[in-house]
Design an enzyme around this catalytic site. Structure first.
Site, PDB file in Angstrom:
ATOM      1  N   ASN A 115       0.950  -1.221   0.046  1.00  0.00           N
ATOM      2  CA  ASN A 115       0.025   0.073   0.061  1.00  0.00           C
ATOM      3  C   ASN A 115       1.175   1.329   0.117  1.00  0.00           C
ATOM      4  O   ASN A 115       1.673   1.525  -0.922  1.00  0.00           O
ATOM      5  CB  ASN A 115      -1.107  -0.047   1.125  1.00  0.00           C
ATOM      6  CG  ASN A 115      -0.772  -0.212   2.439  1.00  0.00           C
ATOM      7  OD1 ASN A 115      -0.500  -1.495   2.954  1.00  0.00           O
ATOM      8  ND2 ASN A 115      -0.795   0.838   3.419  1.00  0.00           N
ATOM      9  N   ASP A 116       0.605   2.005   0.995  1.00  0.00           N
ATOM     10  CA  ASP A 116       1.517   3.497   0.708  1.00  0.00           C
ATOM     11  C   ASP A 116       2.762   3.613   0.300  1.00  0.00           C
ATOM     12  O   ASP A 116       3.551   2.839   0.892  1.00  0.00           O
ATOM     13  CB  ASP A 116       1.142   4.200   2.297  1.00  0.00           C
ATOM     14  CG  ASP A 116       0.017   4.087   2.891  1.00  0.00           C
ATOM     15  OD1 ASP A 116      -0.776   3.515   2.289  1.00  0.00           O
ATOM     16  OD2 ASP A 116       0.008   4.621   4.287  1.00  0.00           O
ATOM     17  N   PRO A 117       3.108   4.367  -0.543  1.00  0.00           N
ATOM     18  CA  PRO A 117       4.472   4.880  -0.902  1.00  0.00           C
ATOM     19  C   PRO A 117       5.032   5.230   0.495  1.00  0.00           C
ATOM     20  O   PRO A 117       4.399   6.182   1.085  1.00  0.00           O
ATOM     21  CB  PRO A 117       4.452   5.716  -2.205  1.00  0.00           C
ATOM     22  CG  PRO A 117       2.949   5.731  -2.612  1.00  0.00           C
ATOM     23  CD  PRO A 117       2.055   5.163  -1.516  1.00  0.00           C
ATOM     24  N   SER A 154       3.596   4.069   7.830  1.00  0.00           N
ATOM     25  CA  SER A 154       4.261   4.714   7.020  1.00  0.00           C
ATOM     26  C   SER A 154       5.220   5.725   7.526  1.00  0.00           C
ATOM     27  O   SER A 154       5.017   6.008   8.719  1.00  0.00           O
ATOM     28  CB  SER A 154       3.253   5.466   6.287  1.00  0.00           C
ATOM     29  OG  SER A 154       2.544   4.506   5.447  1.00  0.00           O
TER      30      SER A 154
END
Length: 851
Positions: free
Chosen positions: A54-56, A112
């Site tokens: 998922n998230d960069p 993140s």
């Protein structure tokens, strides 16, 4: 689905640009089985070779390489075990996946964050001559759910990482404090952290001289869209119109759910930052269009409106009710609030009939997000009379017709006593017990089979909830009726923990032997099924409303409805009543839900000739599609470039997209700038110029008129870059269809009536894996009589649309699609008149993966 999973939801060649007259060749990926050529595998967007992403995270340009870290599950293609994956590129196009950078451990998952090059070795993790890379990330403590900010560092240019021994470096004892983005703020010679206070819809700013000790500076928010939690903030400066003497700051913030397209999305604010506080340029407050008051409750009574039940009591509220959080956004002193007695109370508040005389009814609504579902009835549906097959009230799966038999681990040895650990609240079941296959979470599987019985009633009624994965899907969560060993009826949930009545008509099966089988063969999001009260009856059960909202009723039927956003803030909404002018109507405020957020707020009903705009509609969105989230920009990009990458998925359905062995892709990198359009500073995005290096064969389509039809353009390909100029003419709608073939198409259009660009993916291919996936996503863009320019990136399973009018105003939409391999055509369309393709250039885009 689990509450943990919902943290992110409540919650991966030389240019040939010469144009030719021939059609582009059809270039679908190689045969399945070759790495990076599987069905739906993106060919120029980054995806990991396998597993969930998922998230960069940690985007940084360093020593000639663009580093892309990302949220990664090393053990499967569903969310969990969150660690940092790692890939690098020299051109933002071709990527090399590297070993896991920062793994989870027994105590924490690695959520993140960001990476900086500590050039002056302020942290002491390296040396002045060999400064370290430092990752600032959120530690998710498995034992408590607390989210803290921690450090890891690398002295070998990001290949290997060591966690700081004295972590965490910032802890406020919160379960909603995450996603730090850190940069060097040169004017103050210190580090600046931007981090989300997710549940408060705020962003906090902290400063540090050594990355280890942090001082709180200020907070920003709530502002803009606040329907969901705030996540993944990013603060960065940009020149306005390319003027280095005119610099604004941009604050990007993810919100989930509650975005413009539904589910997760990213809004942005343009403003100023003075080293301590951020101030948005947006004007304070909002004034709706002028109108005539229907009901504002300012008399302190309901007047001629009629209340039923107990939820609304006998008069409007003047503030938060006992047990309720602070209520904001009401107009004046009084408002309707169904929290009387708490969320367990129900009732309605109904206006007298009135004649519709305006184009719109504007009003404010808040409270729970439980939409009206057509076909449901208000009130409690009595349990149908007849032969009870099972009510699951015992400690085992015994029933009046004998013992039910379970296999696998999902159903355990007996019924659940309501909600299971880490599960959202389960409601709608009767008594104390129910079938609930969430035992062990969504990853468990199994079956539960009834004894045989004879069908001797017209209907089989039952309560059902849980995941929406039909019996015909690859991994169902379903209740099935078997006759002669074959499935003759089936039902599934609706991705909701509320159980509601469903019914099978058994008229054609009378006298036959049958068996019920409850199946959980799904390990992804919403991978479970709930069942209760199986009754054979001559009465067909009707599904019961679980709504909290405001309905417009015409001729006794609900014709429009609105609901809250799980927030105690009232926001503007509108009913379009133009089609009902001259007709009798009523407004009904409904609370028919007893679960979480089971109340509704409403105020200030006005008739008007213009619609009011909600905070979501007034917010600035980086992307109006449904598949852009958790974006981050690169630190230290060369030439001062501001380059952004987002997660190309949505928490509404991200765990269910039909891809394997990987799940999720990143958007193609975008370069950002600020442009003044009609006196307003707007964020402008373009695919990075390095995209041109992927161009292969090109084609130019001559000027083409299209009248009330769809016209093939002689362009084919599953990976394309398209630049087109379109003129509306007198058409009602017009645009381009991509991924056409075999009855499929993804429509990229413009509606001249609403002044909106849209992507319609309802016929784009496979859309039935989740009820939230098919849909039409729109973005406002007035043409003012000018042309529409589209820059479109088409990949195997996505479309990214950059749309711009003649004044330079722009909107962007990104959507995933899952077409068949033969759906590679490109058509032009127009309805309601004639539109013109003034010019179109298209290029094949070569794969970035080495075959």
């Amino acid at each position: 689905m689990s509450t943990t999973t919902r943290r992110r939801r409540a919650l991966l060649i030389t240019a040939a640009t010469a144009l030719c007259g021939a059609a582009l060749l059809n270039t679908s990926p190689a045969a399945a089985g070759t790495p990076y050529s599987e069905t739906y595998r993106p060919q120029f967007h980054f995806t990991p070779a396998g597993n969930w992403m998922n998230d960069p995270n940690g985007l940084i340009y360093d020593k000639g390489q663009y580093n892309l870290f990302y949220q990664y599950n090393p053990d499967g293609n569903t969310w969990g075990n969150m660690s940092w994956g790692h890939a690098v590129s020299t051109d933002l196009v071709h990527w090399e996946q590297l070993p896991i950078a920062i793994p989870q451990d027994a105590d924490e998952m690695v959520f993140s964050g960001s990476v900086v090059r500590d050039q002056n070795n302020t942290s002491g993790f390296g040396t002045r001559s060999d400064p370290p890379l430092v990752a600032v990330y959120t530690s998710y403590r498995k034992a408590t759910g607390i989210q803290e900010q921690s450090l890891a560092y690398s002295t070998d240019d990001g290949l290997t990482w060591k966690k700081y021994a004295d972590n965490p470096v910032l802890d406020i004892n919160s379960q909603n404090f995450r996603d730090p983005k850190v940069l060097w703020y040169a004017p103050a010679h210190r580090w600046l952290m931007t981090v989300a206070l997710s549940a408060q819809h705020q962003v906090s700013f902290y400063s540090s001289t050594d990355l280890k000790s942090w001082t709180h500076l200020s907070d920003f928010g709530p502002a803009g869209a606040t329907g969901g939690v705030w996540e993944c903030p990013d603060l960065f400066p940009l020149e306005v119109d390319g003027n280095p003497k005119d610099v604004k700051w941009v604050l990007a913030v993810g919100t989930n759910p509650g975005s413009i397209a539904g589910g997760s999305g990213v809004q942005y604010f343009v403003g100023t930052f003075n080293g301590t506080t951020f101030a948005a340029d947006d004007p304070a407050g909002y004034t709706p269009p002028a109108g005539t008051v229907l009901q504002d409750f300012e008399s302190g009574s309901y007047g001629d409106w009629t209340a039923t039940g107990t939820a609304f009591a006998t008069a409007p509220a003047s503030g938060a009710l006992p047990g309720q959080s602070a209520v904001t956004g009401s107009q004046g002193t009084y408002f309707a609030d169904s929290f009387n007695g708490g969320d367990a109370s129900t009732g309605t508040l109904t206006s007298p009939a009135f004649t519709v005389t305006s184009n719109y009814i504007n009003f404010k609504v808040g409270g729970g997000s439980h939409a009206y579902v057509p076909g449901t009835i208000l009130g409690n549906e009595p349990v149908p009379t007849g032969e009870l097959l099972a009510d699951f009230e015992g400690g085992t799966y015994s029933s009046p017709i004998g013992d039910w038999t379970s296999s696998g681990t999902a159903f355990g040895t007996g019924p659940a006593r309501g909600t299971l650990p880490d599960q959202q609240q389960v409601t709608g079941y009767l008594g104390n017990g129910l079938v609930n296959s969430y035992l062990g979470g969504d990853t468990s599987t199994g079956t539960l089979a009834s004894p045989g019985f004879t069908i001797d009633k017209k209907y089989l009624d039952f309560l059902i909830g849980g995941g929406d994965h039909s019996a015909g899907s690859a991994n169902p969560t379903a209740v099935e009726l078997l006759v002669g060993g074959k499935v003759v009826r089936s039902a599934t949930g609706s991705n909701d923990e509320h159980l509601n009545w469903d019914s099978w008509d058994l008229s054609d099966l009378q006298g036959q032997q049958a068996q019920i089988e409850v199946v959980d063969d799904n390990t992804g999001g919403w991978g479970h099924i709930n069942l209760d009260q199986a009754v054979m009856s001559d009465t067909q059960a009707e599904p019961v409303s679980a709504e909290t909202g405001v309905n417009l009723i015409v001729n006794g039927q609900v014709v429009q409805s609105a609901t809250g956003s799980n927030s105690e803030n009232l926001d503007w909404a509108s009913f379009d009543t133009a089609a009902y002018r001259g007709k009798q109507a009523q407004i009904q405020i409904v609370d028919d839900n007893t679960g979480g957020w089971a109340h509704v707020l409403a105020d200030d009903f006005q008739t008007s000739d213009q619609p009011a705009a909600s905070a979501v509609q007034r917010a600035h969105w980086i992307d109006y599609g449904e598949d852009f989230y958790a974006s981050q920009t690169y630190n230290d990009a060369p030439g001062g470039r501001r380059i952004m990458i987002g997660w190309m998925n949505n928490w509404n359905y991200g765990g269910n997209i039909p891809t394997s062995p990987w799940r999720s892709a990143d958007t193609f990198p975008r370069e950002l700038s600020l442009r003044t359009v009609d006196g307003t500073v707007q964020l402008i995005q373009q695919p990075v110029g390095e995209l041109a290096g992927l161009r292969g064969t090109g084609v130019q389509v001559p000027r083409t008129d299209v009248t009330n039809t769809t016209t093939p353009l002689g362009v084919n390909g599953s990976t394309l870059e398209i630049q087109a100029g379109l003129e509306a003419g007198n058409a009602g709608q017009f645009g381009l269809d991509v991924h056409t073939g075999s009855g499929q198409h993804t429509r990229i259009g413009y509606d001249t009536t609403t002044g909106e660009v849209y992507i319609d993916r309802t016929a784009s291919g496979v859309v039935d894996f989740d009820p939230a996936f098919p849909g039409i996503h729109t973005a406002p863009l007035a043409l003012h009589g000018g042309s529409l320019h589209l820059h479109i990136l088409v990949d195997t399973s996505s479309v990214e649309v950059y749309a711009q009018n003649a004044d330079g105003e722009q909107v962007v939409l990104t959507d995933q699609v899952f077409p068949g391999p033969s759906s590679t055509g490109v058509d032009a369309f127009a309805t309601g008149g004639t539109a013109t393709v003034a010019g179109l250039h298209a290029w094949q885009l070569n794969s970035i993966w080495k075959q």
